[in-house]
Design a protein around this motif. Structure first.
Motif, PDB file in Angstrom:
ATOM      1  N   LEU A 133      -4.441  -4.937  10.510  1.00 15.75           N
ATOM      2  CA  LEU A 133      -5.801  -5.453  10.544  1.00 15.75           C
ATOM      3  C   LEU A 133      -6.437  -5.182   9.192  1.00 15.75           C
ATOM      4  O   LEU A 133      -6.404  -4.052   8.703  1.00 15.75           O
ATOM      5  N   VAL A 134      -6.999  -6.221   8.577  1.00  9.42           N
ATOM      6  CA  VAL A 134      -7.651  -6.105   7.275  1.00  9.42           C
ATOM      7  C   VAL A 134      -9.154  -6.220   7.495  1.00  9.42           C
ATOM      8  O   VAL A 134      -9.643  -7.224   8.008  1.00  9.42           O
ATOM      9  N   ILE A 135      -9.886  -5.178   7.122  1.00 12.71           N
ATOM     10  CA  ILE A 135     -11.319  -5.104   7.388  1.00 12.71           C
ATOM     11  C   ILE A 135     -12.074  -5.187   6.078  1.00 12.71           C
ATOM     12  O   ILE A 135     -11.893  -4.357   5.186  1.00 12.71           O
ATOM     13  N   GLY A 136     -12.925  -6.207   5.948  1.00 17.97           N
ATOM     14  CA  GLY A 136     -13.770  -6.354   4.780  1.00 17.97           C
ATOM     15  C   GLY A 136     -15.224  -6.137   5.126  1.00 17.97           C
ATOM     16  O   GLY A 136     -15.576  -5.858   6.274  1.00 17.97           O
ATOM     17  N   ALA A 137     -16.085  -6.281   4.136  1.00 16.60           N
ATOM     18  CA  ALA A 137     -17.508  -6.051   4.358  1.00 16.60           C
ATOM     19  C   ALA A 137     -18.103  -7.067   5.313  1.00 16.60           C
ATOM     20  O   ALA A 137     -19.030  -6.764   6.055  1.00 16.60           O
ATOM     21  N   ASP A 138     -17.586  -8.296   5.309  1.00 16.76           N
ATOM     22  CA  ASP A 138     -18.144  -9.329   6.175  1.00 16.76           C
ATOM     23  C   ASP A 138     -17.061 -10.170   6.827  1.00 16.76           C
ATOM     24  O   ASP A 138     -17.275 -11.327   7.163  1.00 16.76           O
ATOM     25  N   GLU A 139     -15.868  -9.598   7.010  1.00 15.86           N
ATOM     26  CA  GLU A 139     -14.782 -10.378   7.578  1.00 15.86           C
ATOM     27  C   GLU A 139     -13.766  -9.469   8.250  1.00 15.86           C
ATOM     28  O   GLU A 139     -13.723  -8.265   8.016  1.00 15.86           O
ATOM     29  N   LEU A 140     -12.959 -10.096   9.092  1.00 17.29           N
ATOM     30  CA  LEU A 140     -11.910  -9.386   9.809  1.00 17.29           C
ATOM     31  C   LEU A 140     -10.709 -10.308   9.877  1.00 17.29           C
ATOM     32  O   LEU A 140     -10.817 -11.448  10.327  1.00 17.29           O
ATOM     33  N   HIS A 141      -9.535  -9.848   9.388  1.00 18.82           N
ATOM     34  CA  HIS A 141      -8.328 -10.671   9.367  1.00 18.82           C
ATOM     35  C   HIS A 141      -7.159  -9.888   9.931  1.00 18.82           C
ATOM     36  O   HIS A 141      -7.142  -8.659   9.896  1.00 18.82           O
ATOM     37  N   THR A 142      -6.168 -10.612  10.436  1.00 18.76           N
ATOM     38  CA  THR A 142      -4.888  -9.991  10.732  1.00 18.76           C
ATOM     39  C   THR A 142      -3.895 -10.416   9.670  1.00 18.76           C
ATOM     40  O   THR A 142      -4.054 -11.447   9.012  1.00 18.76           O
ATOM     41  N   ALA A 143      -2.858  -9.596   9.493  1.00 20.72           N
ATOM     42  CA  ALA A 143      -1.824  -9.887   8.509  1.00 20.72           C
ATOM     43  C   ALA A 143      -0.530  -9.259   8.985  1.00 20.72           C
ATOM     44  O   ALA A 143      -0.502  -8.554   9.997  1.00 20.72           O
ATOM     45  N   THR A 144       0.558  -9.520   8.273  1.00 24.78           N
ATOM     46  CA  THR A 144       1.832  -8.872   8.571  1.00 24.78           C
ATOM     47  C   THR A 144       2.308  -8.128   7.340  1.00 24.78           C
ATOM     48  O   THR A 144       2.061  -8.551   6.205  1.00 24.78           O
ATOM     49  N   ILE A 145       2.987  -7.011   7.562  1.00 24.68           N
ATOM     50  CA  ILE A 145       3.596  -6.263   6.472  1.00 24.68           C
ATOM     51  C   ILE A 145       5.064  -6.070   6.797  1.00 24.68           C
ATOM     52  O   ILE A 145       5.474  -6.116   7.959  1.00 24.68           O
ATOM     53  N   VAL A 146       5.859  -5.870   5.761  1.00 25.22           N
ATOM     54  CA  VAL A 146       7.290  -5.653   5.918  1.00 25.22           C
ATOM     55  C   VAL A 146       7.623  -4.279   5.367  1.00 25.22           C
ATOM     56  O   VAL A 146       7.184  -3.914   4.281  1.00 25.22           O
ATOM     57  N   GLY A 147       8.379  -3.515   6.111  1.00 21.52           N
ATOM     58  CA  GLY A 147       8.778  -2.196   5.652  1.00 21.52           C
ATOM     59  C   GLY A 147       8.493  -1.139   6.686  1.00 21.52           C
ATOM     60  O   GLY A 147       7.766  -1.357   7.653  1.00 21.52           O
ATOM     61  N   GLU A 148       9.075   0.041   6.476  1.00 16.82           N
ATOM     62  CA  GLU A 148       8.937   1.129   7.426  1.00 16.82           C
ATOM     63  C   GLU A 148       7.937   2.179   6.979  1.00 16.82           C
ATOM     64  O   GLU A 148       7.675   3.121   7.705  1.00 16.82           O
ATOM     65  N   GLY A 149       7.397   2.045   5.784  1.00 16.26           N
ATOM     66  CA  GLY A 149       6.471   3.045   5.275  1.00 16.26           C
ATOM     67  C   GLY A 149       5.168   3.046   6.045  1.00 16.26           C
ATOM     68  O   GLY A 149       4.794   2.052   6.668  1.00 16.26           O
ATOM     69  N   PRO A 150       4.445   4.157   6.009  1.00 17.86           N
ATOM     70  CA  PRO A 150       3.157   4.221   6.704  1.00 17.86           C
ATOM     71  C   PRO A 150       2.125   3.324   6.044  1.00 17.86           C
ATOM     72  O   PRO A 150       2.174   3.079   4.845  1.00 17.86           O
ATOM     73  N   VAL A 151       1.191   2.828   6.840  1.00 10.59           N
ATOM     74  CA  VAL A 151       0.129   1.981   6.319  1.00 10.59           C
ATOM     75  C   VAL A 151      -0.921   2.867   5.669  1.00 10.59           C
ATOM     76  O   VAL A 151      -1.271   3.924   6.182  1.00 10.59           O
ATOM     77  N   SER A 152      -1.450   2.425   4.529  1.00 11.44           N
ATOM     78  CA  SER A 152      -2.393   3.237   3.781  1.00 11.44           C
ATOM     79  C   SER A 152      -3.798   3.112   4.338  1.00 11.44           C
ATOM     80  O   SER A 152      -4.237   2.036   4.709  1.00 11.44           O
ATOM     81  N   LYS A 153      -4.506   4.220   4.380  1.00  6.42           N
ATOM     82  CA  LYS A 153      -5.923   4.198   4.738  1.00  6.42           C
ATOM     83  C   LYS A 153      -6.754   3.764   3.540  1.00  6.42           C
ATOM     84  O   LYS A 153      -7.798   3.146   3.690  1.00  6.42           O
ATOM     85  N   LEU A 154      -6.292   4.125   2.323  1.00  2.26           N
ATOM     86  CA  LEU A 154      -7.042   3.768   1.132  1.00  2.26           C
ATOM     87  C   LEU A 154      -6.989   2.269   0.901  1.00  2.26           C
ATOM     88  O   LEU A 154      -6.071   1.589   1.337  1.00  2.26           O
ATOM     89  N   THR A 155      -7.978   1.747   0.208  1.00  2.68           N
ATOM     90  CA  THR A 155      -8.114   0.304   0.076  1.00  2.68           C
ATOM     91  C   THR A 155      -8.297  -0.089  -1.378  1.00  2.68           C
ATOM     92  O   THR A 155      -8.366   0.736  -2.275  1.00  2.68           O
ATOM     93  N   SER A 156      -8.413  -1.401  -1.593  1.00  4.74           N
ATOM     94  CA  SER A 156      -8.635  -1.920  -2.931  1.00  4.74           C
ATOM     95  C   SER A 156     -10.086  -1.713  -3.342  1.00  4.74           C
ATOM     96  O   SER A 156     -10.925  -1.289  -2.557  1.00  4.74           O
ATOM     97  N   ASP A 157     -10.392  -2.061  -4.586  1.00  6.64           N
ATOM     98  CA  ASP A 157     -11.728  -1.817  -5.118  1.00  6.64           C
ATOM     99  C   ASP A 157     -12.810  -2.621  -4.409  1.00  6.64           C
ATOM    100  O   ASP A 157     -13.985  -2.286  -4.489  1.00  6.64           O
TER     101      ASP A 157
END
Length: 609
Positions: A133-157
């Motif tokens: 789930l991708v959460i922005g200031a005024d939007e909400l999207h779903t997406a897919t990721i590939v890989g076994e690594g943990p998902v990051s809590k930190l975000t882009s600028d």
């Protein structure tokens, strides 16, 4: 560990942020009935714990009263088993991992917003694919990721966050974690009630109470009757007021009803007297919360005592309480605030009709706005933008002392202890009252009436007709179970019968003038009577309503809304508390038993992360 890479985006829905409403939203199984008391006093109570106010005439005994008052206030989500609370943390927040392999997480997230990804950014096709789930200031999207690594809590600028989505199984476990269901084998016109809570705030600000009081008849040869109570309490600015109501409101009202019935003639009290008893119970409790607490704090002159005594006064709560007298078959609904009760009843066409038993009491209700303007004639801003003094949405509530205390009291408490700043336009308090509006309805158990009670989080997502139609759809699904031999299903078939109809079996709403009732505004356009949007997957009908409010058959939307952590989730949904009471004539064993099929398991459900 392989670094997770964003592969592609699929936009499922997008909402503009609905800002948090300022100053508005900012169990144990019942024990078996015990035989106590005498005369006309209620003989016993079963249900969630509550205590009577101090009174020498208390029909429930002073010793029990003293013991129960010692219980500290707790949010209802922590009132249940500790193991269940732990499961909540695992299911709700298990996806918030930190990524710390020495690589910058910004580059990972930013790739999700790049349309032309280089081959080097791709991973092996054998790597697992996961939804996020991708959460922005005024939007909400779903997406897919590939890989076994943990998902990051930190975000882009730009402030976007990426959270791993709950699977459908995890989403269902989260919805069902607090569900409860009880079979009422009292032979008094109620056969079952279901309830569930789903938090959006952390901790949840909603609460609830259920209680059955056994009352002896004046004519002892006729046995006894039951007083049955159900309540939902929608807290705001904290959970302490709603927790106080869960502990004490039913007992305050039951004591006033007891005194009223004892003082009445052989025919019983008048309708007006019963309504007044309920209102008196509400007002006495609010006086204890708002005014008596100040006297106790001033006498104690202790900040620790002030913290305990003033907390329920500084926060606030709406209250919706139903009182069913099994002798008269009258259901009284007392509403303070904007929670709502709706009756479902079969019409001659075979469909259900939705009849509201309460009216939302907010500044947007023309009757409530007119009442406040009459009481405060020289204050043009007593109702502003549909809110009291431009701040509080409900016009009736428990607590919310900053709208009830004089400016002098608020400032004195703030200097010596602590208190909220009163509104700069406050002149002639109190502006908010806890006095409920009481309605009376004759219940017809033989026709299978039912009542849905819920905090406003449900009514922000579904109309009255959708809610009643969804319960009707669930009833028909239960009655149509092939080869069922259970006690409940046999009662179900006798009361409701079976049906093979499709769609929502509910009569269309009639056009009415503006009555102040809220209309749903969350979740986009209304679904209408389209059976493809709805689903029946739950044995607990309250959970069934919550599932369909969140998206029904759109499992991706349901999972997304349940993945959102607090406080972000508050942008898209409120706390949800739902009770459904079914009337009918079932078995008479005198017991109230847990319906295990529709009650959360004792075992904690762990997230599969």
């Amino acid at each position: 560990m392989r670094r997770a890479a964003v592969q592609a985006f699929r936009t499922t829905f997008q909402h503009f942020v609905r800002g948090l409403r300022t100053n508005r939203r900012g169990a144990l199984p019942p024990s078996l009935l015990s035989k106590t008391g005498a005369s006309f006093s209620p003989k016993s109570i079963t249900g969630r714990g509550s205590s009577l106010p101090p009174s020498s005439s208390s029909p429930f005994g002073p010793e029990k009263h003293v013991l129960l008052l010692a219980e500290p206030l707790q949010s209802s989500m922590y009132f249940r088993r500790a193991g269940v609370v732990l499961a909540s943390a695992l299911v709700g927040y298990g996806a918030w991992y930190s990524y710390s392999d020495g690589n910058s997480t910004d580059s990972v997230v930013k790739r999700g917003y790049t349309t032309n990804m280089s081959p080097s950014a791709s991973t092996s096709s054998a790597a697992p694919t996961r939804s996020v789930l991708v959460i922005g200031a005024d939007e909400l999207h779903t997406a897919t990721i590939v890989g076994e690594g943990p998902v990051s809590k930190l975000t882009s600028d730009d402030g976007r966050r990426v959270i791993e989505m709950l699977s459908p199984e995890q989403a269902t476990a989260k919805m069902r974690k607090t569900e409860e269901s009880y079979l009422v084998n009292r032979g008094q016109g109620v056969v079952r009630y279901d309830l569930v809570q789903l938090p959006s705030n952390d901790p949840i600000e909603d609460d609830h109470a259920e209680k059955i009081v056994e009352v002896p008849n004046r004519d002892q040869e006729k046995g006894s009757n039951d007083w049955m109570f159900w309540g939902v309490f929608d807290g705001h600015s904290g959970w302490t007021t709603s927790a106080k109501l869960r502990q004490t409101l039913v007992s305050f009202v039951a004591r006033e009803l007891n005194e009223t019935y004892k003082a009445s003639s052989e025919k019983g009290p008048s309708t007006e007297a019963v309504d007044m008893a309920i209102k008196t119970g509400f007002l006495k409790l609010d006086d204890e919360i708002v005014n008596q607490s100040v006297k106790k704090v001033m006498a104690a002159n202790n900040k620790l005592a002030a913290a305990e005594l003033l907390a329920p006064a500084l926060s606030g709560s709406c209250a919706l309480l139903s009182f069913y007298d099994t002798q008269s078959k009258l259901l009284r609904v007392a509403c303070t605030g904007d929670s709502r009760a709706v009756l479902g009843r079969r019409s001659e066409s075979g469909k259900w009709t939705a009849t509201p038993l309460s009216v939302d009491q907010t500044g947007s209700n023309p009757d409530e706005a007119s009442r406040l303007r009459r009481q405060h004639p020289d204050e043009p801003y007593v109702v502003r933008h549909g809110r009291v003094l431009g701040g509080l949405e409900p016009t009736r509530a428990f607590g919310d002392a900053s709208y009830k205390w004089t400016r002098e009291i608020s400032e004195k408490l703030k200097r010596q202890f602590f208190a909220r700043n009163p509104s700069p336009i406050l002149k002639t308090p109190p502006y908010v009252t806890a006095e409920p509006v009481v309605t009376t309805t004759k219940i017809e158990p033989e026709k299978g009436d039912f009542v849905v009670m819920a905090t406003d989080g449900l009514w922000e997502m579904l109309t009255n007709e959708e809610v009643i139609g969804l319960v009707g759809m669930w009833i028909e699904s239960q009655a149509a179970k092939a080869g069922s031999k259970s006690q409940l299903d046999s009662v179900w078939t006798r009361v409701f019968g079976a049906s093979n109809k499709t769609g929502l079996p509910v009569e269309a709403a009639q056009q009415q003038a503006d009555d102040g009732q809220k209309t749903p505004f969350r979740g986009g356009r209304q679904w209408g009577e389209n059976s493809d949007k709805y689903v029946v997957e739950d044995a607990n009908v309250a959970t069934h309503l919550v599932r369909n409010a969140l998206g029904g058959k759109n499992q991706e939307q349901v999972s997304a809304l349940l993945t959102l952590p607090a406080p972000i989730s508050r942008r898209y949904r409120d706390d949800l508390t739902v009770q459904v009471i079914f009337f009918g004539h079932g078995d008479k064993t005198g017991e109230v038993v847990v319906n295990k099929e529709a009650t959360a398991s004792e075992e904690a459900v762990k997230a599969k992360l």
